[in-house]
Every structure is written in C-alpha cells, then in structure tokens.
Design an enzyme around this catalytic site. Structure first.
Site, short mmCIF file in Angstrom:
data_model
loop_
_atom_site.label_atom_id
_atom_site.label_comp_id
_atom_site.label_asym_id
_atom_site.label_seq_id
_atom_site.Cartn_x
_atom_site.Cartn_y
_atom_site.Cartn_z
CE1 TYR A 55 8.09 3.85 -7.97
CE2 TYR A 55 8.50 5.68 -6.48
CZ TYR A 55 8.65 4.34 -6.81
OH TYR A 55 9.37 3.50 -5.99
CG HIS A 115 2.47 -1.42 -3.59
ND1 HIS A 115 3.25 -0.76 -2.66
CD2 HIS A 115 2.81 -0.89 -4.79
CE1 HIS A 115 4.02 0.12 -3.28
NE2 HIS A 115 3.78 0.06 -4.57
CB SER A 145 9.96 0.89 -9.19
OG SER A 145 8.77 0.28 -9.57
CB SER A 146 9.22 -3.52 -12.30
OG SER A 146 8.03 -3.37 -11.51
CB CYS A 147 6.59 1.45 -12.46
SG CYS A 147 7.43 2.76 -11.60
CE LYS A 190 12.21 5.29 -6.74
NZ LYS A 190 13.24 5.25 -5.68
O1 GFB Z 1 0.01 -3.06 -6.49
P1 GFB Z 1 -0.66 -2.01 -7.32
O2 GFB Z 1 -1.32 -0.87 -6.59
O3 GFB Z 1 0.44 -1.36 -8.28
O4 GFB Z 1 -1.78 -2.67 -8.26
P2 GFB Z 1 0.95 -1.63 -9.77
C1 GFB Z 1 -1.53 -3.87 -8.92
C2 GFB Z 1 -2.82 -4.36 -9.55
O5 GFB Z 1 -3.68 -4.81 -8.49
C3 GFB Z 1 -3.61 -3.27 -10.31
C4 GFB Z 1 -4.98 -4.30 -8.69
O6 GFB Z 1 -4.13 -3.85 -11.48
C5 GFB Z 1 -4.73 -2.93 -9.33
O7 GFB Z 1 -5.90 -2.47 -9.98
N1 GFB Z 1 -5.72 -4.22 -7.43
C6 GFB Z 1 -6.83 -4.93 -7.13
C7 GFB Z 1 -5.42 -3.44 -6.37
N2 GFB Z 1 -7.29 -4.60 -5.91
C8 GFB Z 1 -6.43 -3.67 -5.41
C9 GFB Z 1 -6.39 -2.95 -4.18
O8 GFB Z 1 -7.26 -3.07 -3.30
N3 GFB Z 1 -5.34 -2.09 -4.00
C10 GFB Z 1 -4.37 -1.92 -4.96
N4 GFB Z 1 -3.34 -1.07 -4.70
N5 GFB Z 1 -4.38 -2.58 -6.16
C11 GFB Z 1 2.69 0.12 -8.92
C12 GFB Z 1 3.17 1.51 -9.30
O9 GFB Z 1 1.85 -0.33 -9.97
O10 GFB Z 1 3.78 -0.80 -8.83
C13 GFB Z 1 4.23 2.00 -8.34
O11 GFB Z 1 2.05 2.39 -9.30
C14 GFB Z 1 5.31 0.96 -8.16
O12 GFB Z 1 4.78 3.17 -8.83
C15 GFB Z 1 4.73 -0.39 -7.84
O13 GFB Z 1 6.07 0.88 -9.32
C16 GFB Z 1 5.82 -1.44 -7.75
O14 GFB Z 1 1.79 -2.84 -9.78
O15 GFB Z 1 -0.13 -1.54 -10.76
#
Ligand code: GFB
Length: 300
Positions: free
Chosen positions: A123, A166, A94-96, A127
């Site tokens: 995570y 996500h 993952s890009s994280c 990875k």
């Molecule tokens: O997609 P996301 O949960 O993962 O959040 P990351 C991306 C951005 O969207 C964050 C915002 O800045 C969240 O605060 N966001 C806004 C929301 N509203 C929402 C919502 O209702 N739900 C969610 N989930 N986000 C993940 C990693 O990071 O990326 C994983 O935690 C993995 O490990 C994944 O690597 C690809 O992109 O921030």
C-alpha cells in the site's frame, strides 16, 4: 469514510456542484470507465480519496490487491484529470509512506529515506507512486496536482469488519459486542506498545478544503493532530467510552506494525489549520454513529 466527510464539509460550505460516484456506479480500476466519466463530466477540481484501504491484517494478507487496485485507481484518475483539463487535483496518501524507523515526529522530508514497514509495504509503495505521478504531471505539464498525507483516521462510515478494519473501528465494535455478550475479556492485537496518532475524518475534510484553497506545491504535506497514544491507552479509552469493564487480553500472534508514526504537522499548521475534534469526543461521536448505523444490523 473520507469521501462522505468531504461531501458533508463541501455541502456545509455551500459547494453545490459536486459530482459524486460510488463504487457501484464507477469502478475506478477500469480505465475505459474512468476515461468515459472524465470526458463527459470534465470536473474542474478532483479530490482522489478513493482507494483500497484496510488495517494492518488486511494489508499484510492482500499485498497484490493493495498494490494493483490502488495503482489502477491512481493511474486512471490522475491521468484522466490531466487529460480533461482539471484545474487542481488533491491526492490523498497515508502516513504509512514513511520509513518504519523514521525520526518522530515524521517530517515530509523523511519520504524514501529508509525501509518501509513490511505489513503495509504494498500500500505504501502504491501511495508513493501516486505522489510521484502527481509530481511528474506538475513538473512536466505544470499540473496543479497536490498530495496530502493523513495520519490514522476514524469516524462515521468507517469499516467495522473485524478482519479488515483499522484499530479504532475494530476496538469499538469488539468492546460493544463484549459488553453486549457480558464477556469478561476483550482480545486486542499485538503488544499494546505501538503508538498511533488519530485524526477524526471531519478534521481531515477541513484540512483538505484549506489545501484546495491555499496550497499549490507538489511537495507532500502531512495532516495530523500532533499527538499520539499507545494502543493500550486507546483500548482503555474505548472500553471506558463503550462501558465495557472486562479484562484486555493481548494477542501476540498479531503484528504490532510500525512502532510509532506521529506526523510533523508544522507545514499544515503554518497554513492556519488546526484540528478541532479531541480524541475522546471523536470516539464518543463515532460510537454513537456505530450504534445507530451498524450495531443493530450486525450479529454480536
Ligand atoms: O489501525 P491498524 O490496523 O493499522 O493497527 P496501522 C494499529 C495498531 O493497532 C497495530 C493494533 O499495532 C495493531 O496490532 N490493534 C490492536 C489492532 N487490536 C487491533 C484490532 O482489533 N484491529 C486492528 N486493525 N488493529 C495501517 C496501514 O497501519 O495504517 C494502512 O496498514 C494505513 O496501510 C493505515 O496506512 C493508516 O496503523 O498499524
């Protein structure tokens, strides 16, 4: 989501001899079960797409499970693939895995060059360990085990649970339910300022096939679409696709996570791969899948 996209793609390319197990049939966290499976099936090529995955909140809430489950899955499958003579293994990370403040776009060489984003450090460490294990098998035993790092993914069979999903899946469901309830507001997490790169899972599947055919280095390779947008722009795009015209309300109690994670895709582009699904088109297709497969069975 990734597994089903890979199966769709492999079948469309005529690969008939696929060996597939879902979580209910084979718990990859169980070493004995994995050893038994590999001894019996002896797969020639292995794609390790299975993982404990989730959005920013799930990662932040459950670091033990994100670290332990993914280490167990990876250790079991990567070792069993080697022990049973797999010709090639593709490990999906993952890009994280890259540092929180890596230069953008992020080159593969940025790995381990700085501190990780705290919300998904568990995570990311799991990875990174998977990458290092594949590289160790390559160096010590000459195994052709490669590692690809996709950017943020979305598409059919995504997880639409609002606590663990996500952002794309979460906002599609929230906008749909807000429209259905005729709400006037939609809560979006964080500030809306972070930027994310989004790749449709069918584009990831085409990249994976190309890597299996053409890439034999144990060095990490990024897979992304080469452009990113802010979460605010994404929320507006999703509301437009869904047809929700209420107000966006930002919830500052939820984390933003990493400010940006746009991947440098020079390496994968040099292999001749290009993504083919623009973001708006991919979101429309995913929303239609959600309406057919999730919306009816989920109370608004
Ligand atoms: O997609 P996301 O949960 O993962 O959040 P990351 C991306 C951005 O969207 C964050 C915002 O800045 C969240 O605060 N966001 C806004 C929301 N509203 C929402 C919502 O209702 N739900 C969610 N989930 N986000 C993940 C990693 O990071 O990326 C994983 O935690 C993995 O490990 C994944 O690597 C690809 O992109 O921030």
């Amino acid at each position: 989501m990734v597994g089903s996209a890979l199966i769709r793609r492999l079948k469309s390319e005529g690969f008939a001899d696929l060996i597939v197990r879902d979580r209910s049939e084979l718990d990859l966290r169980e070493e004995f079960a994995v050893t038994k499976f590999f001894t019996e099936e002896k797969p020639t090529v292995v794609i390790l797409a299975a993982a404990k995955v989730g959005g920013i909140k799930a990662n932040n809430d459950f670091p033990v499970e994100f670290l332990l489950d993914n280490l167990r899955i990876q250790n079991n499958v990567i070792h069993a693939a080697y022990a049973n003579g797999a010709r090639k293994l593709l490990f999906l990370g993952s890009s994280c895995i890259y540092p929180k403040f890596a230069s953008q776009p992020i080159p593969e060489t940025a790995l381990l060059s700085g501190l990780l984003e705290p919300t998904n450090e568990a995570y990311a460490v799991a990875k990174i360990t998977g990458i290092k294990l594949c590289q160790a098998y390559a160096r010590e035993y000459g195994a052709n085990f490669i590692s690809a790092m996709p950017t943020n993914l979305y598409g059919p069979h995504d997880n639409f649970d609002l606590e663990t999903s996500h952002v794309v899946a979460a906002l599609l469901r929230k906008a749909h339910e807000a429209k259905t309830r005729k709400d006037r507001e939609l809560i979006v997490w964080g500030s809306g300022k972070p930027r994310r790169e989004f790749l449709h899972v069918d584009d990831l599947a085409s990249a994976c096939l190309l890597l299996l055919e053409k890439y034999d280095s144990s060095e990490v390779i990024n897979i992304g679409c080469g452009e990113d947008i802010s979460i605010r722009e994404l929320a507006q795009l999703i509301c437009d696709v869904v047809g929700f015209d209420g107000e966006l309300v930002w919830d500052p109690t939820k984390p933003d996570g990493v400010p940006r994670k746009l991947l440098d895709v020079t390496k994968v582009s040099a292999l001749g791969w290009r993504p083919s699904i623009p973001l708006r088109q991919g979101i429309v297709q995913t929303y239609n899948w959600f309406l057919k497969n999730v919306a009816r069975s989920t109370p608004a």
